[in-house]
Motif scaffolding. Structure first.
Motif, short mmCIF file in Angstrom:
data_model
loop_
_atom_site.label_atom_id
_atom_site.label_comp_id
_atom_site.label_asym_id
_atom_site.label_seq_id
_atom_site.Cartn_x
_atom_site.Cartn_y
_atom_site.Cartn_z
N GLY A 176 -8.62 1.38 -5.60
CA GLY A 176 -8.61 1.44 -4.15
C GLY A 176 -7.54 0.58 -3.51
N LEU A 177 -7.14 -0.50 -4.17
CA LEU A 177 -6.07 -1.34 -3.63
C LEU A 177 -4.76 -0.56 -3.57
CD1 LEU A 177 -6.85 -4.66 -5.54
CD2 LEU A 177 -7.51 -4.04 -3.20
N GLU A 178 -4.48 0.22 -4.62
CA GLU A 178 -3.27 1.03 -4.62
C GLU A 178 -3.38 2.17 -3.61
OE1 GLU A 178 0.54 2.27 -5.47
OE2 GLU A 178 -0.49 0.40 -5.94
N VAL A 179 -4.57 2.75 -3.47
CA VAL A 179 -4.78 3.77 -2.44
C VAL A 179 -4.47 3.19 -1.07
CG1 VAL A 179 -6.47 5.25 -1.30
CG2 VAL A 179 -6.49 5.04 -3.78
N CYS A 180 -4.99 2.00 -0.81
CA CYS A 180 -4.78 1.36 0.49
C CYS A 180 -3.29 1.09 0.73
CB CYS A 180 -5.58 0.06 0.56
SG CYS A 180 -5.70 -0.65 2.21
N ARG A 181 -2.60 0.58 -0.28
CA ARG A 181 -1.15 0.34 -0.14
C ARG A 181 -0.41 1.61 0.24
NH1 ARG A 181 -1.86 -2.47 -5.15
NH2 ARG A 181 -1.79 -4.73 -4.90
N ARG A 182 -0.73 2.69 -0.44
CA ARG A 182 0.00 3.94 -0.23
C ARG A 182 -0.28 4.57 1.13
NH1 ARG A 182 0.69 7.14 -6.00
NH2 ARG A 182 0.99 5.28 -7.29
N ILE A 183 -1.54 4.56 1.55
CA ILE A 183 -1.83 5.19 2.84
C ILE A 183 -1.33 4.33 3.99
CG2 ILE A 183 -3.77 6.48 1.89
CD1 ILE A 183 -5.69 4.59 3.22
N GLN A 184 -1.37 3.00 3.84
CA GLN A 184 -0.88 2.13 4.90
C GLN A 184 0.64 2.16 4.99
OE1 GLN A 184 -2.70 1.09 7.12
NE2 GLN A 184 -4.65 0.29 6.42
N ALA A 185 1.31 2.43 3.86
CA ALA A 185 2.77 2.54 3.89
C ALA A 185 3.21 3.77 4.66
CB ALA A 185 3.31 2.59 2.46
N ARG A 186 2.36 4.80 4.69
CA ARG A 186 2.72 6.04 5.39
C ARG A 186 2.39 5.97 6.87
NH1 ARG A 186 1.05 11.11 6.62
NH2 ARG A 186 -1.14 10.60 6.24
N ARG A 187 1.23 5.38 7.21
CA ARG A 187 0.82 5.25 8.61
C ARG A 187 -0.33 4.25 8.68
NH1 ARG A 187 -3.88 8.08 10.32
NH2 ARG A 187 -4.96 8.91 8.50
N PRO A 188 -0.43 3.49 9.77
CA PRO A 188 -1.54 2.56 9.89
C PRO A 188 -2.84 3.29 10.15
CG PRO A 188 -0.21 2.55 11.89
CD PRO A 188 0.51 3.42 10.91
#
Length: 227
Positions: free
Chosen positions: A57-69
């Motif tokens: 989930g940490l990597e999921v969070c990084r990836r989705i936050q990198a695309r949009r908040p």
């Protein structure tokens, strides 16, 4: 809403509760699918388990936050503070430790949505506003922060917390008040809530300097940057 949880029973229970409250809910049961569904559906909020197959989930969070908040409520089976700090550091707004009640999860979801709405309205009302306190500069409209000329990458909740402090320099802010006014929680003072405040303060200190925020033992925190 997007729920990313590999335990199908838990995922369905969360989805059923949120749907009963009128939300549209998509489900994903592994990291890669969670990222794909987020990109396709652009949910208003993500409920995200830490332990997932594919990648966590940490990597999921990084990836989705990198695309949009997007506001993220992380779920963890562990109460280790290091895991919580990492989760908050990659862009999560809040977390719940398993097991939790659906009533508490619902309250946290609604609080996150209220906070995002209030933050968006505040940004519109403060267009062009800059706060300068000593070597700390906050551009409210662009949501950018620098200290001594060095930019800092803050998560949305970290930014809102810093602005709250900056509007009241040197004033002591009790943890319960921060939970109420920044997180928009109806019920403050729980152990997990105060730990969330403490974890975000540690993140701000790490990114902007250990001297930025003073601990007032037994009460809360105060911003120490001079005006």
């Amino acid at each position: 809403m997007l729920v990313v949880e590999d335990d199908v029973t838990i995922a369905e229970s969360i989805a059923a509760r949120l749907r009963a409250e009128g939300f549209s809910v998509d489900l994903a049961h592994d990291g890669p699918t969670g990222v794909e569904v987020d990109a396709a559906r652009e949910p208003d909020l993500v409920v995200l388990d830490v332990m997932l197959p594919g990648f966590d989930g940490l990597e999921v969070c990084r990836r989705i936050q990198a695309r949009r908040p997007v506001p993220v409520l992380m779920l963890t089976a562990r109460s280790d503070e290091t895991d919580m700090l990492i989760g908050l550091g990659v862009g999560a707004d809040d977390y719940l430790t398993k097991p939790f009640s659906m009533r508490v999860l619902s309250a946290r979801v609604h609080a996150l949505l209220r906070r995002v709405d209030r933050s968006a309205r505040a940004d519109l009302g403060e267009a062009g506003t800059k706060i300068v306190l000593g070597d700390l500069e906050i551009d409210v409209e662009q949501r950018r922060v620098t200290r001594a000329g060095t930019p800092a990458q803050l998560t949305p909740i970290e930014f809102d917390l810093l602005v709250h402090f900056a509007k009241r320099p040197r004033a002591v802010q009790p943890r319960e008040r921060l939970l109420s006014e920044v997180w928009d929680w109806d019920v403050a003072g729980t152990g997990s809530g105060t730990r969330a405040v403490d974890s975000h303060i540690k993140a701000l200190r790490r990114k902007l300097g250990a001297d930025l925020i003073r601990t007032v033992h037994g009460v809360g925190y105060a911003l120490e940057v001079g005006s």
